[in-house]
Design a protein around this motif. Structure first.
Motif: not given
Ligand code: MG
Ligand code: NDP
Length: 386
Positions: A125, A150-152, A217-218, A221
């Motif tokens: 990311k 990335d899962s989101e 991390n968020k 993201e």
């Molecule tokens: Mg993630």
């Protein structure tokens, strides 16, 4: 059915090894063209003997001879050094490049792969955080897909399938809240590296695990989502969801919301990106509603977890500011892991870098490289104050 040739940058890491699990279970669908590691030569050699790629890269040049000897008579081409990463992604046979290396190191090889017309399965990311505008523009020019791992972002991407022409009002990125969810500043002032490395739901590399504990991390993201989905900052929200079952949500302009759910397992978004647009049957553990009678949601505490607020601020300022927070964050996370600074000091250094590094409104690639270097220098000096 056509076999897809995959190049994995960072094959010895958490994402890289899980990608090889997926590939190993589906030999009729995937083959491996390239494997790379920074210093874990033993695992790289073991992977190369199993998956028989055409090329491997060992970043650490001191380990080159060892890897070369271990793979002699296999026909596998062994390269070393940073520049080799941008070379190997261009191979004729490669269909998809999985960028599973960590940090700023992903930028140049990703740009090279896009220029060579390769689809990108993007785990790294930081590449989009640093230079999202440049990377996404280049991908459009070369008609290349950037498929989120990335899962989101995989969740958002999956929710958007079949919705062409339907406007998105908002997306909600879910966050577990990390090991310190609900804690306040006083508590955080004395937390240790070992505590920060204990993520409640996911097992990941050290850097992203610390980023999850700080909520950086968020923040990263949020910036990643802006570029992947072409959204305005006002359309991106973060919601804490401690069970990590809903991986993210799209709200369309009629108010209807679509969410993607499942047990937290990175192999699912990895395999979705590698085999896009088709889903692959697997035997991963299935979600059972009765094991999760309650899915809960909270607002993120941006006053305590300042990194999330700083990332929103960097995105609002745009230009090279996201590159600044990324570089500063890479420095402070490495220092926190060495034990040289405390948990809360990480945000202080990042914030100060944002005020001290020269702001550039429309950065070029060279500007990003300079910004990264300048920020690392400043952050390095600031760290010694603590
Ligand atoms: Mg993630
Ligand atoms: P790891 O630290 O587990 O693995 C990183 C990989 O990159 C290793 O193969 C490592 O080699 C290699 N590497 C490290 N530094 C460099 C460098 N400077 N140059 C070239 N290669 C390097 O990381 P993760 O797998 O956890 O994360 C990879 C990326 O995916 C990150 O950007 C992360 O944010 C993202 N991501 C990860 C998730 C996860 O579940 N792990 C979830 C979502 C996103 P070596 O082993 O030799 O050190």
């Amino acid at each position: 059915m056509q076999v897809k040739n995959i190049a994995i940058l960072g094959s010895t890491g958490s994402i890289g090894t899980q990608a090889l699990e997926v590939i190993g279970k589906n030999p009729d669908r995937f083959s491996v063209s390239v494997l790379t590691a920074q210093s874990n030569a033993d695992l790289l050699v073991e992977q190369a003997l199993t998956f028989k790629p055409q090329q491997v890269v060992i970043g650490d040049e001191r380990k080159y001879q060892w890897v070369k000897t271990a793979l002699a008579h296999t026909g596998i081409n062994v390269l070393s050094g940073e520049a080799a990463l941008s070379e190997v992604v261009c191979g004729d046979k490669i269909d998809v490049v999985l960028t599973a290396l960590v940090g700023f190191s992903g930028l140049r090889p990703t740009l090279a792969a896009i220029q060579a017309g390769k689809d990108i399965a993007l785990a790294n990311k930081e590449t989009l955080v640093v230079a999202g505008e440049l990377v996404t523009k280049l991908a459009r020019q070369h008609n290349v897909n950037i498929l989120p791992v990335d899962s989101e972002h995989s969740a958002i991407f999956q929710c958007l399938q079949g919705e062409e022409g339907n406007a998105v009002e908002k997306i909600y990125l879910t966050a577990s809240g990390g090991p310190f969810r609900g804690k306040k500043t006083e508590y955080l002032s004395s937390v240790t590296k070992a505590e920060a490395l204990k993520h409640p739901n996911w097992s990941m590399g050290a850097k992203i695990t610390i980023d999850s504990a700080t909520l950086m991390n968020k923040g990263l993201e949020v910036i990643e989502a802006k570029w992947l989905f072409g959204l305005d900052i006002s359309q991106i929200d973060v919601i804490i969801h401690p069970q990590s079952i809903i991986h993210s949500i799209v709200q369309f302009e009629d108010g209807s919301m679509k969410a993607q759910m499942g047990l937290p397992d990175m192999k699912l978004p990895i395999q979705y990106a590698l085999n896009y647009p088709l889903r692959l049957k697997n035997h991963f553990e299935r979600f059972n509603f009765l094991n999760y009678p309650q899915l809960t949601f909270e607002a993120p505490d941006k006053a305590t977890f300042r990194n999330l607020a700083l990332a929103f601020d960097a995105l609002a300022q745009a230009g090279n500011m996201p590159c600044v927070i990324n570089a500063a964050n890479e420095v402070v996370v490495a220092e926190f892991l060495k034990g040289s600074i405390g948990f809360l000091e990480m945000s202080s250094v990042i914030e100060e870098c944002m005020t001290r590094v020269s702001y550039i409104n429309s950065p070029t690639l060279d500007d990003y490289l300079m910004t990264d270097m300048e920020t690392r220098n400043i952050a390095g000096q600031l760290v010694t104050k603590y």
